[in-house]
Design a protein around this motif. Structure first.
Motif, PDB file in Angstrom:
ATOM      1  N   SER A   1      -1.570   5.473   4.351  1.00 54.55           N
ATOM      2  CA  SER A   1      -1.724   4.292   4.208  1.00 54.55           C
ATOM      3  C   SER A   1      -1.879   3.745   4.972  1.00 54.55           C
ATOM      4  O   SER A   1      -1.854   3.209   6.328  1.00 54.55           O
ATOM      5  CB  SER A   1      -0.693   3.404   2.685  1.00 54.55           C
TER       6      SER A   1
ATOM      7  N   ALA B   1      -3.281   5.293   0.050  1.00 56.89           N
ATOM      8  CA  ALA B   1      -3.391   3.394  -0.773  1.00 56.89           C
ATOM      9  C   ALA B   1      -3.980   2.749   0.641  1.00 56.89           C
ATOM     10  O   ALA B   1      -3.299   2.676   1.706  1.00 56.89           O
ATOM     11  CB  ALA B   1      -2.607   2.859  -0.915  1.00 56.89           C
TER      12      ALA B   1
ATOM     13  N   SER C   1       0.550   6.751   8.578  1.00 59.85           N
ATOM     14  CA  SER C   1       0.008   5.403   7.892  1.00 59.85           C
ATOM     15  C   SER C   1       0.145   4.373   9.625  1.00 59.85           C
ATOM     16  O   SER C   1       0.567   4.834  10.687  1.00 59.85           O
ATOM     17  CB  SER C   1       1.371   5.040   7.097  1.00 59.85           C
TER      18      SER C   1
ATOM     19  N   CYS D   1       0.765  -1.206  -0.301  1.00 59.59           N
ATOM     20  CA  CYS D   1       0.308  -0.010   0.045  1.00 59.59           C
ATOM     21  C   CYS D   1       1.002   1.008   0.192  1.00 59.59           C
ATOM     22  O   CYS D   1       1.503   1.568   1.194  1.00 59.59           O
ATOM     23  CB  CYS D   1      -0.755   0.152   1.185  1.00 59.59           C
TER      24      CYS D   1
ATOM     25  N   CYS E   1       2.775  -0.115   4.332  1.00 59.64           N
ATOM     26  CA  CYS E   1       2.270   0.869   4.310  1.00 59.64           C
ATOM     27  C   CYS E   1       2.885   2.390   4.395  1.00 59.64           C
ATOM     28  O   CYS E   1       3.385   3.138   5.250  1.00 59.64           O
ATOM     29  CB  CYS E   1       1.237   0.706   5.236  1.00 59.64           C
TER      30      CYS E   1
END
Length: 141
Positions: free
Chosen positions: A100, A79, A124, A74, A95
């Motif tokens: 993310s 994401a 993240s 990701c 991530c």
């Protein structure tokens, strides 16, 4: 993609480019039932935001048939943000960008040996619920 579409990775690879898969009903990479394990799932900037059914099936590894497991990246801004993801046999979850995996719900069953999680991006994995199940677990999906 629209809210009725299902993004399916064939040949072990699925990539959701910038803003792709955001409206998908579900995303699936790998299908052990047809001997097609997921090798890599990549999500770029703003990809797959809020998708409530993501299945990543890295296959079933055995002593006679070792399968390395899926790599989940990701890697873009936001994401995998606020997704619900069920996985099996995963090598790594990364991530690595701003937000993310933020507020994501992720279940990782039977991770591969030396499994790793990396939450390197700013904010993240904040608010994420990541569960790891080791042992016999039901197949995803």
């Amino acid at each position: 993609y629209t809210t009725n579409d299902i993004a399916i990775g064939l040949g072990g690879v699925l990539e959701c480019d910038n803003y792709a898969c955001c409206l998908c009903k579900s995303i699936r990479c790998g299908n052990n039932a047809v001997n097609d394990p997921c090798e890599i799932f990549v999500v770029n900037d703003h990809g797959a935001i809020g998708v409530e059914s993501i299945i990543i099936d890295g296959g079933i590894s055995t002593l006679t048939l070792p399968i390395p497991g899926a790599v989940i990246e990701c890697s873009g801004i936001e994401a995998c943000k606020a997704v619900s993801m069920i996985t099996r046999n995963v090598q790594s979850l990364s991530c690595d960008s701003l937000l993310s995996c933020h507020q994501a719900y992720i279940i990782i069953s039977d991770p591969a040996p030396n499994f790793s999680i990396h939450c390197h991006g700013p904010s993240s994995c904040v608010g994420a619920n990541i569960m790891i199940n080791i042992g016999e677990a039901p197949p995803p999906g």
